[in-house]
Scaffold this active site. Structure first.
Site, PDB file in Angstrom:
ATOM      1  N   ARG A   1      -5.724  11.950  -6.662  1.00 51.76           N
ATOM      2  CA  ARG A   1      -7.031  11.331  -6.467  1.00 51.76           C
ATOM      3  C   ARG A   1      -8.160  12.344  -6.630  1.00 51.76           C
ATOM      4  O   ARG A   1      -9.234  12.019  -7.127  1.00 51.76           O
ATOM      5  CB  ARG A   1      -7.094  10.710  -5.072  1.00 51.76           C
ATOM      6  CG  ARG A   1      -8.329   9.856  -4.811  1.00 51.76           C
ATOM      7  CD  ARG A   1      -8.481   9.645  -3.310  1.00 51.76           C
ATOM      8  NE  ARG A   1      -9.352   8.568  -2.912  1.00 51.76           N
ATOM      9  CZ  ARG A   1     -10.672   8.604  -2.973  1.00 51.76           C
ATOM     10  NH1 ARG A   1     -11.287   9.654  -3.474  1.00 51.76           N
ATOM     11  NH2 ARG A   1     -11.386   7.584  -2.544  1.00 51.76           N
TER      12      ARG A   1
ATOM     13  N   ARG B   1       0.821  -1.209   0.000  1.00 57.53           N
ATOM     14  CA  ARG B   1       0.000   0.000   0.000  1.00 57.53           C
ATOM     15  C   ARG B   1       0.860   1.266   0.000  1.00 57.53           C
ATOM     16  O   ARG B   1       0.510   2.268   0.626  1.00 57.53           O
ATOM     17  CB  ARG B   1      -0.987  -0.002   1.182  1.00 57.53           C
ATOM     18  CG  ARG B   1      -1.763  -1.294   1.313  1.00 57.53           C
ATOM     19  CD  ARG B   1      -2.555  -1.626   0.073  1.00 57.53           C
ATOM     20  NE  ARG B   1      -3.688  -0.750  -0.115  1.00 57.53           N
ATOM     21  CZ  ARG B   1      -4.888  -0.954   0.430  1.00 57.53           C
ATOM     22  NH1 ARG B   1      -5.107  -2.007   1.155  1.00 57.53           N
ATOM     23  NH2 ARG B   1      -5.854  -0.123   0.207  1.00 57.53           N
TER      24      ARG B   1
ATOM     25  N   TYR C   1     -15.496 -10.911  -0.166  1.00 58.44           N
ATOM     26  CA  TYR C   1     -16.138  -9.608  -0.444  1.00 58.44           C
ATOM     27  C   TYR C   1     -17.432  -9.782  -1.237  1.00 58.44           C
ATOM     28  O   TYR C   1     -18.407  -9.053  -1.015  1.00 58.44           O
ATOM     29  CB  TYR C   1     -15.182  -8.688  -1.212  1.00 58.44           C
ATOM     30  CG  TYR C   1     -14.180  -8.007  -0.311  1.00 58.44           C
ATOM     31  CD1 TYR C   1     -14.566  -6.977   0.550  1.00 58.44           C
ATOM     32  CD2 TYR C   1     -12.851  -8.393  -0.304  1.00 58.44           C
ATOM     33  CE1 TYR C   1     -13.649  -6.368   1.385  1.00 58.44           C
ATOM     34  CE2 TYR C   1     -11.919  -7.782   0.532  1.00 58.44           C
ATOM     35  CZ  TYR C   1     -12.329  -6.770   1.373  1.00 58.44           C
ATOM     36  OH  TYR C   1     -11.433  -6.164   2.210  1.00 58.44           O
TER      37      TYR C   1
ATOM     38  N   ARG D   1      -2.349   6.247   0.988  1.00 59.51           N
ATOM     39  CA  ARG D   1      -2.082   6.089   2.411  1.00 59.51           C
ATOM     40  C   ARG D   1      -1.236   7.205   3.016  1.00 59.51           C
ATOM     41  O   ARG D   1      -1.751   7.958   3.802  1.00 59.51           O
ATOM     42  CB  ARG D   1      -1.454   4.710   2.705  1.00 59.51           C
ATOM     43  CG  ARG D   1      -2.402   3.521   2.490  1.00 59.51           C
ATOM     44  CD  ARG D   1      -3.333   3.382   3.660  1.00 59.51           C
ATOM     45  NE  ARG D   1      -4.413   2.426   3.446  1.00 59.51           N
ATOM     46  CZ  ARG D   1      -4.389   1.165   3.879  1.00 59.51           C
ATOM     47  NH1 ARG D   1      -3.340   0.707   4.519  1.00 59.51           N
ATOM     48  NH2 ARG D   1      -5.424   0.394   3.686  1.00 59.51           N
TER      49      ARG D   1
ATOM     50  N   ASP E   1      -7.116  -2.005  -7.530  1.00 58.06           N
ATOM     51  CA  ASP E   1      -7.659  -2.626  -6.332  1.00 58.06           C
ATOM     52  C   ASP E   1      -8.007  -4.073  -6.652  1.00 58.06           C
ATOM     53  O   ASP E   1      -8.290  -4.395  -7.804  1.00 58.06           O
ATOM     54  CB  ASP E   1      -8.898  -1.888  -5.818  1.00 58.06           C
ATOM     55  CG  ASP E   1      -9.107  -2.187  -4.336  1.00 58.06           C
ATOM     56  OD1 ASP E   1      -8.529  -1.494  -3.493  1.00 58.06           O
ATOM     57  OD2 ASP E   1      -9.815  -3.178  -4.038  1.00 58.06           O
TER      58      ASP E   1
HETATM   59  O1  CP3 Z   1      -0.056  -1.197  -2.746  1.00 58.02           O
HETATM   60  C1  CP3 Z   1      -0.483  -0.194  -3.371  1.00 58.02           C
HETATM   61  O2  CP3 Z   1      -0.287   0.942  -2.997  1.00 58.02           O
HETATM   62  C2  CP3 Z   1      -1.218  -0.454  -4.682  1.00 58.02           C
HETATM   63  C3  CP3 Z   1      -2.619  -0.278  -4.654  1.00 58.02           C
HETATM   64  C4  CP3 Z   1      -3.563  -1.158  -3.852  1.00 58.02           C
HETATM   65  C5  CP3 Z   1      -4.834  -0.677  -3.405  1.00 58.02           C
HETATM   66  N1  CP3 Z   1      -5.544  -1.716  -2.897  1.00 58.02           N
HETATM   67  C6  CP3 Z   1      -5.292   0.711  -3.536  1.00 58.02           C
HETATM   68  C7  CP3 Z   1      -6.305   1.226  -2.570  1.00 58.02           C
HETATM   69  C8  CP3 Z   1      -3.518  -2.521  -3.515  1.00 58.02           C
HETATM   70  C9  CP3 Z   1      -2.380  -3.513  -3.715  1.00 58.02           C
HETATM   71  C10 CP3 Z   1      -4.767  -2.858  -2.919  1.00 58.02           C
HETATM   72  C11 CP3 Z   1      -5.112  -4.214  -2.491  1.00 58.02           C
HETATM   73  C12 CP3 Z   1      -6.305  -4.438  -1.652  1.00 58.02           C
HETATM   74  N2  CP3 Z   1      -7.508  -3.797  -1.702  1.00 58.02           N
HETATM   75  C13 CP3 Z   1      -6.394  -5.452  -0.683  1.00 58.02           C
HETATM   76  C14 CP3 Z   1      -5.318  -6.457  -0.365  1.00 58.02           C
HETATM   77  C15 CP3 Z   1      -4.225  -5.881   0.443  1.00 58.02           C
HETATM   78  C16 CP3 Z   1      -4.561  -5.710   1.895  1.00 58.02           C
HETATM   79  O3  CP3 Z   1      -4.502  -4.552   2.343  1.00 58.02           O
HETATM   80  O4  CP3 Z   1      -4.830  -6.695   2.565  1.00 58.02           O
HETATM   81  C17 CP3 Z   1      -7.668  -5.378  -0.108  1.00 58.02           C
HETATM   82  C18 CP3 Z   1      -8.201  -6.253   0.983  1.00 58.02           C
HETATM   83  C19 CP3 Z   1      -8.369  -4.323  -0.778  1.00 58.02           C
HETATM   84  C20 CP3 Z   1      -9.775  -3.899  -0.551  1.00 58.02           C
HETATM   85  C21 CP3 Z   1      -9.853  -2.478  -0.131  1.00 58.02           C
HETATM   86  N3  CP3 Z   1      -9.586  -1.405  -0.951  1.00 58.02           N
HETATM   87  C22 CP3 Z   1     -10.223  -1.971   1.133  1.00 58.02           C
HETATM   88  C23 CP3 Z   1     -10.583  -2.818   2.340  1.00 58.02           C
HETATM   89  C24 CP3 Z   1     -10.168  -0.570   1.060  1.00 58.02           C
HETATM   90  C25 CP3 Z   1     -10.596   0.459   2.094  1.00 58.02           C
HETATM   91  C26 CP3 Z   1      -9.659   0.657   3.185  1.00 58.02           C
HETATM   92  C27 CP3 Z   1      -8.256   1.062   2.772  1.00 58.02           C
HETATM   93  O5  CP3 Z   1      -7.474   0.140   2.605  1.00 58.02           O
HETATM   94  O6  CP3 Z   1      -7.972   2.243   2.590  1.00 58.02           O
HETATM   95  C28 CP3 Z   1      -9.708  -0.233  -0.240  1.00 58.02           C
HETATM   96  C29 CP3 Z   1      -9.480   1.135  -0.752  1.00 58.02           C
HETATM   97  C30 CP3 Z   1      -8.157   1.422  -1.342  1.00 58.02           C
HETATM   98  N4  CP3 Z   1      -7.473   0.625  -2.202  1.00 58.02           N
HETATM   99  C31 CP3 Z   1      -7.419   2.623  -1.152  1.00 58.02           C
HETATM  100  C32 CP3 Z   1      -6.263   2.511  -1.928  1.00 58.02           C
HETATM  101  C33 CP3 Z   1      -5.173   3.511  -2.099  1.00 58.02           C
HETATM  102  C34 CP3 Z   1      -7.866   3.814  -0.301  1.00 58.02           C
HETATM  103  C35 CP3 Z   1      -8.989   4.502  -0.990  1.00 58.02           C
HETATM  104  C36 CP3 Z   1      -8.858   5.995  -1.103  1.00 58.02           C
HETATM  105  O7  CP3 Z   1      -7.974   6.508  -1.804  1.00 58.02           O
HETATM  106  O8  CP3 Z   1      -9.725   6.640  -0.520  1.00 58.02           O
END
Ligand code: CP3
Length: 340
Positions: A38, A25, A151, A29, A75
């Site tokens: 974004r 991530r 999910y 973040r 994602d």
């Molecule tokens: O690693 C990276 O920076 C690449 C991008 C990436 C995202 N999601 C972008 C994202 C990756 C590799 C993921 C994988 C992902 N997404 C997983 C597996 C990894 C893990 O953390 O266990 C899972 C379970 C998800 C599902 C998901 N997406 C959730 C639960 C959430 C909300 C909570 C959170 O993590 O912020 C997301 C949103 C998400 N995916 C964001 C990002 C940058 C945040 C959204 C935003 O910008 O508001």
């Protein structure tokens, strides 16, 4: 072609001068630059579907943090959407599916994903490869079939994933049919990512830990094995099954190149159980809330415990949004400067 191929050499078990480092991530973040990019998209789903914006935020951590790999911004939930189950991202809450899978009948509405529907990801990969110009490898990724199913059934995040687990107990035959469809979709999708230029792929089984060993062997491992069988002849494959302590030996048995570890797993124990597999991890993301001296000491202790070879430095899970970027950068710099 790559100017820095440490990640690929470490993944293949070849000699390296130092351990490569990247952070789960790492896009988003902690970077304000991410928030700026974004804000140019209508919402998260549209952001993910914009290859130029995705390319921009994929490269930000390479420029700003100096990590040894980029991971394509996307994602794991793009797969359910491409199978016919769209998602939304609710601000400050997380993913939400207006419709979920409740019974065998709901599978009629789904189909195996056509990677052409996910060409916004492969376009982003092509654009990013060009923009990176060989500076560091690019990691592609997907969710593991069990995590994606959870999910699709649950419809959102959950502490227990009890609805998804209920589905496994109540209707295992339908669960296997859905896992099979997700697996086929994921193999085609990861192959398309490799065609577009991904140098390595990682499969995130983020909710492996809610399964016990027997359920993991039944509902996760066979599908991970199919993905490894399909992709490993092309690129190194990393399997990250969070909290699945019991699974390290079984994951090594799939023939994957790399196993991702969370911070609750012991490096020396995992080395014993998986002696011929590269290990990735496993700092507690909360270490990065500590003092600078403690971050340096923690990173160095981890490096000495894993050793230089067959090791990729990372956190044990993703960065938390409220971490200070200077401390994140300190962690990366400490790894890069470690006197082997
Ligand atoms: O690693 C990276 O920076 C690449 C991008 C990436 C995202 N999601 C972008 C994202 C990756 C590799 C993921 C994988 C992902 N997404 C997983 C597996 C990894 C893990 O953390 O266990 C899972 C379970 C998800 C599902 C998901 N997406 C959730 C639960 C959430 C909300 C909570 C959170 O993590 O912020 C997301 C949103 C998400 N995916 C964001 C990002 C940058 C945040 C959204 C935003 O910008 O508001």
């Amino acid at each position: 072609m790559l100017k820095n191929d440490l990640l690929l050499r470490a993944a293949r078990g070849e000699a390296v001068e130092r351990a490569p480092v990247w952070l789960m991530r790492q896009a988003g973040r902690v970077l304000t630059e991410y928030k700026a990019t974004r804000s140019r998209a209508k919402n998260f789903v549209e952001f993910v579907k914009s290859p130029d914006l995705a390319c921009e935020v994929t490269i930000q951590p390479v420029d700003i943090l100096g990590v040894d790999a980029a991971i394509i911004f996307s994602d794991i939930l793009v797969i359910p959407e491409a199978m016919g189950l769209p998602y939304e991202m609710i601000e400050a809450k997380g993913p939400w599916f207006p419709e979920t899978v409740k019974s065998a009948g709901d599978l009629q509405k789904l189909h195996v994903a056509d990677p052409y529907q996910l060409r916004y990801v492969t376009d982003a990969i092509r654009m990013t490869k060009k923009e990176l110009d060989g500076r560091v490898p690019l990691i592609g990724f997907a969710g593991a079939p069990w995590t994606i199913l959870s999910y699709m059934v649950e419809g959102s995040g959950s502490k227990t994933f009890s609805k998804a687990k209920q589905f496994l107990y109540a209707d295992p035959a339908t669960a296997h049919r859905l896992l099979d469809m997700i697996t086929e979709s994921t193999i085609a999708y990861l192959n398309a990512q490799v065609d577009a230029g991904a140098d390595l792929v990682q499969v995130f089984d983020s909710w492996a830990g809610v399964l016990g060993e027997a359920q993991f062997r039944t509902f996760s491992l066979p599908y991970l094995t199919r993905i490894v069988d399909a992709l490993a002849p092309r690129v190194p494959v990393t399997l990250f099954a969070k909290d699945a302590h019991y699974a390290i030996g079984a994951l090594a048995g799939t023939g994957c190149s790399v196993i991702g570890l969370d911070w609750t797993m012991s490096p020396s124990h995992c080395r014993e159980v998986a002696p011929n597999t590269t290990l990735q991890g496993n700092a507690d993301p909360c270490l990065l809330y500590a003092s600078e001296a403690a971050i340096v000491a923690g990173a160095q202790a981890m490096l000495s415990e894993f050793g230089k070879q067959r090791y990729i430095c990372n956190l044990g899970h993703g960065l938390y949004p409220d971490l200070e970027r200077t401390k994140v950068k300190l962690f990366v710099d400490t790894v890069k400067a470690y006197p082997w």
